[in-house]
Design an enzyme around this catalytic site. Sequence first.
Site, short mmCIF file in Angstrom:
data_model
loop_
_atom_site.label_atom_id
_atom_site.label_comp_id
_atom_site.label_asym_id
_atom_site.label_seq_id
_atom_site.Cartn_x
_atom_site.Cartn_y
_atom_site.Cartn_z
N ASP A 1 41.51 57.08 26.42
CA ASP A 1 40.75 56.39 25.37
C ASP A 1 39.29 56.53 25.82
O ASP A 1 38.97 57.47 26.58
CB ASP A 1 41.19 54.91 25.25
CG ASP A 1 40.67 54.24 23.97
OD1 ASP A 1 41.27 54.43 22.91
OD2 ASP A 1 39.64 53.54 24.04
N LYS B 1 53.25 52.42 24.53
CA LYS B 1 52.47 53.66 24.48
C LYS B 1 51.09 53.31 24.00
O LYS B 1 50.91 52.61 23.00
CB LYS B 1 53.12 54.64 23.49
CG LYS B 1 52.39 55.98 23.41
CD LYS B 1 52.83 56.92 24.49
CE LYS B 1 51.89 58.10 24.70
NZ LYS B 1 50.74 57.80 25.61
N LYS C 1 48.28 48.95 25.71
CA LYS C 1 46.92 49.45 25.97
C LYS C 1 46.48 48.94 27.33
O LYS C 1 46.97 47.91 27.80
CB LYS C 1 45.96 48.93 24.90
CG LYS C 1 44.69 49.74 24.78
CD LYS C 1 44.92 50.93 23.87
CE LYS C 1 43.72 51.83 23.79
NZ LYS C 1 43.87 52.83 22.71
N LYS D 1 50.10 51.16 14.51
CA LYS D 1 49.74 52.58 14.44
C LYS D 1 50.91 53.44 14.90
O LYS D 1 51.30 54.40 14.22
CB LYS D 1 48.53 52.83 15.35
CG LYS D 1 48.02 54.25 15.36
CD LYS D 1 47.09 54.53 16.55
CE LYS D 1 45.92 53.60 16.61
NZ LYS D 1 44.94 54.01 17.65
P1 NDP Z 1 35.02 59.15 24.51
O1 NDP Z 1 34.82 58.39 25.75
O2 NDP Z 1 35.38 60.57 24.56
O3 NDP Z 1 33.73 59.02 23.58
C1 NDP Z 1 33.25 57.78 23.19
C2 NDP Z 1 31.98 57.99 22.37
O4 NDP Z 1 31.61 56.75 21.76
C3 NDP Z 1 30.80 58.40 23.22
O5 NDP Z 1 29.95 59.19 22.44
C4 NDP Z 1 30.17 57.05 23.58
O6 NDP Z 1 28.80 57.12 23.90
C5 NDP Z 1 30.36 56.29 22.29
N1 NDP Z 1 30.45 54.86 22.61
C6 NDP Z 1 31.39 54.25 23.36
N2 NDP Z 1 31.16 52.94 23.47
C7 NDP Z 1 30.04 52.73 22.79
C8 NDP Z 1 29.28 51.57 22.53
N3 NDP Z 1 29.65 50.36 23.00
N4 NDP Z 1 28.17 51.72 21.75
C9 NDP Z 1 27.82 52.95 21.26
N5 NDP Z 1 28.50 54.08 21.48
C10 NDP Z 1 29.59 53.96 22.23
O7 NDP Z 1 36.11 58.31 23.68
P2 NDP Z 1 37.04 58.80 22.48
O8 NDP Z 1 36.33 59.79 21.64
O9 NDP Z 1 38.36 59.11 23.03
O10 NDP Z 1 37.20 57.42 21.67
C11 NDP Z 1 36.36 57.06 20.57
C12 NDP Z 1 37.06 56.04 19.71
O11 NDP Z 1 38.28 56.58 19.20
C13 NDP Z 1 37.46 54.73 20.41
O12 NDP Z 1 37.38 53.67 19.48
C14 NDP Z 1 38.92 54.98 20.75
O13 NDP Z 1 39.63 53.75 20.92
C15 NDP Z 1 39.37 55.73 19.52
N6 NDP Z 1 40.58 56.53 19.65
C16 NDP Z 1 40.70 57.48 20.61
C17 NDP Z 1 41.84 58.27 20.67
C18 NDP Z 1 41.99 59.38 21.63
O14 NDP Z 1 42.99 60.08 21.55
N7 NDP Z 1 41.06 59.62 22.53
C19 NDP Z 1 42.96 58.03 19.76
C20 NDP Z 1 42.71 57.06 18.73
C21 NDP Z 1 41.55 56.33 18.71
P3 NDP Z 1 28.30 56.86 25.42
O15 NDP Z 1 28.69 58.10 26.16
O16 NDP Z 1 26.84 56.65 25.32
O17 NDP Z 1 29.04 55.63 25.89
O1 2IT Z 2 43.92 54.51 20.37
C1 2IT Z 2 44.76 55.41 20.56
O2 2IT Z 2 45.66 55.65 19.76
C2 2IT Z 2 44.63 56.22 21.77
N1 2IT Z 2 43.69 56.03 22.54
C3 2IT Z 2 45.66 57.28 22.08
C4 2IT Z 2 46.86 56.68 22.73
C5 2IT Z 2 47.90 57.65 23.25
O3 2IT Z 2 48.84 57.14 23.86
O4 2IT Z 2 47.79 58.86 23.04
#
Ligand code: NDP
Ligand code: 2IT
Length: 446
Positions: A166, A90, A126, A114
């Site tokens: 993600d 997952k 992943k 996690k």
């Molecule tokens: P989104 O794609 O919705 O948003 C990502 C954000 O981070 C955007 O604002 C983007 O800006 C910025 N960003 C991405 N890459 C870079 C970079 N290299 N440098 C600067 N800014 C960057 O992603 P999420 O909000 O889903 O994910 C954000 C973080 O949270 C990640 O680390 C992800 O692994 C983690 N995460 C996500 C989960 C989920 O359920 N979605 C669960 C747990 C963790 P720009 O548009 O300019 O690229």
């Molecule tokens: O980093 C993370 O935990 C996620 N991007 C969410 C993974 C999921 O299966 O909901």
Amino acid sequence: MDAQLLEIRDEVFRRNPGETEFHQAVNEVFESLAPLSARHPEYANAAILQRICEPERQIIFRVPWVDDAGKVQINRGFRVEFNSALGPYKGGLRFHPSVYLGIVKFLGFEQIFKNALTGMPIGGGKGGADFDPRGKSDAEVMRFCQSFMTELYRHIGEYTDVPAGDIGVGGREIGYLFGQYKRITNRYESGVLTGKGIGWGGSLVRPEATGYGAVLFAQEMLKTRGQTFDGQRVSVSGSGNVAINAIAKAQSLGAKVVTASDSGGYIVDEAGIDVELLRQIKEVERGRISDYAVRRGSSVSYVPDGSVWDVDATVALPCATQNELNDKHAARLLDSGLIAVAEGANMPCTAEATALFQEAGTLFGPGKAANAGGVATSALEMQQNASRDAWTFEHTEERLTDIMVNIHESCAATAEEYGMPGNYVAGANIDGFRRVADAMLAQGLI
Ligand code: NDP
Ligand code: 2IT
């Protein structure tokens, strides 16, 4: 780290050359494990560490598609099925130009522990691609997703491997991926993907869950020092799914969130972020954070290219990407009166920054604990799909809250048990690791 751990770690580094983010994630876990290994010699006898660092299966594939100009484009797709001791693999899919095997493996490795911490029956995996959704039309994104799933479908399934979103993969992409899976397999297998739309098998609260969960985890940490979010000055990085919902939750608890960012720059809004405006710009219009500054007016400054971590805050919620907050940022934040950090993103703080926070006695919630609310709610979506049921927002949010409180409690209790009270990094690594290790021991040498 003792000599035996060091030897195993170095062997992992040698076997996976150039995968710097994977090395960083492995190193951090190993640094916590000496006291656990000392108490559990049976783990070493069964080579649990060596096996946990070697993915059960790694899939790399070509993703060809045609852009709107009729030109053929080729991307590289990945799915790393890391560990299935506790349940089907997952974890999310990331679409970003920086994606390569080392990123997918660091994320997959973190995901194992996690997911264990959530207490839900999910293993770790992943995937993703070096595809950049930015600037692409809906039709291009759809063609890419269809091509990606045309290979991925043979490796996933409700009982095998359950991807989700993600960076760069949200509701739109999950929709296209699900549609293609259904078409190829001729199965309405809702539980094969999570993060689906509410009308077709998705769960309420899943979109909010990661950001809400990170704030709930931070709230639990603050409670241990008799503090709350009320009146805190909070900095958030990113402006995607995790960031927006972290901002919303922190503000609902009385905090003032003053920053948000994207890869182009950051904004400071001294009046507190207008979440509805931010949602409109980022989620509806797919715009940039600079647009927020233009639309919001004079209370806001936009800083192109700079780091959001140059802004004073009492609570920091890094919600963008790995290694975005370094030791210099950490030192500055500590000078400005920082009391807590909760990682909404995966590994957003460098090892050096984390060390500085811990030396200073700052409350520090590592990603594998603090951002586990997203995947935990994905597991709740799987549970609803399996029972063909749909829960209310209130019930699902209550489940999420219980899970985050439990994760905080078990990390804190484990840190205490191993003589490191308040060290959530050690607590999360040890507790996550032993849950997986015990299941692997029971299941034999596989
Ligand atoms: P989104 O794609 O919705 O948003 C990502 C954000 O981070 C955007 O604002 C983007 O800006 C910025 N960003 C991405 N890459 C870079 C970079 N290299 N440098 C600067 N800014 C960057 O992603 P999420 O909000 O889903 O994910 C954000 C973080 O949270 C990640 O680390 C992800 O692994 C983690 N995460 C996500 C989960 C989920 O359920 N979605 C669960 C747990 C963790 P720009 O548009 O300019 O690229
Ligand atoms: O980093 C993370 O935990 C996620 N991007 C969410 C993974 C999921 O299966 O909901």
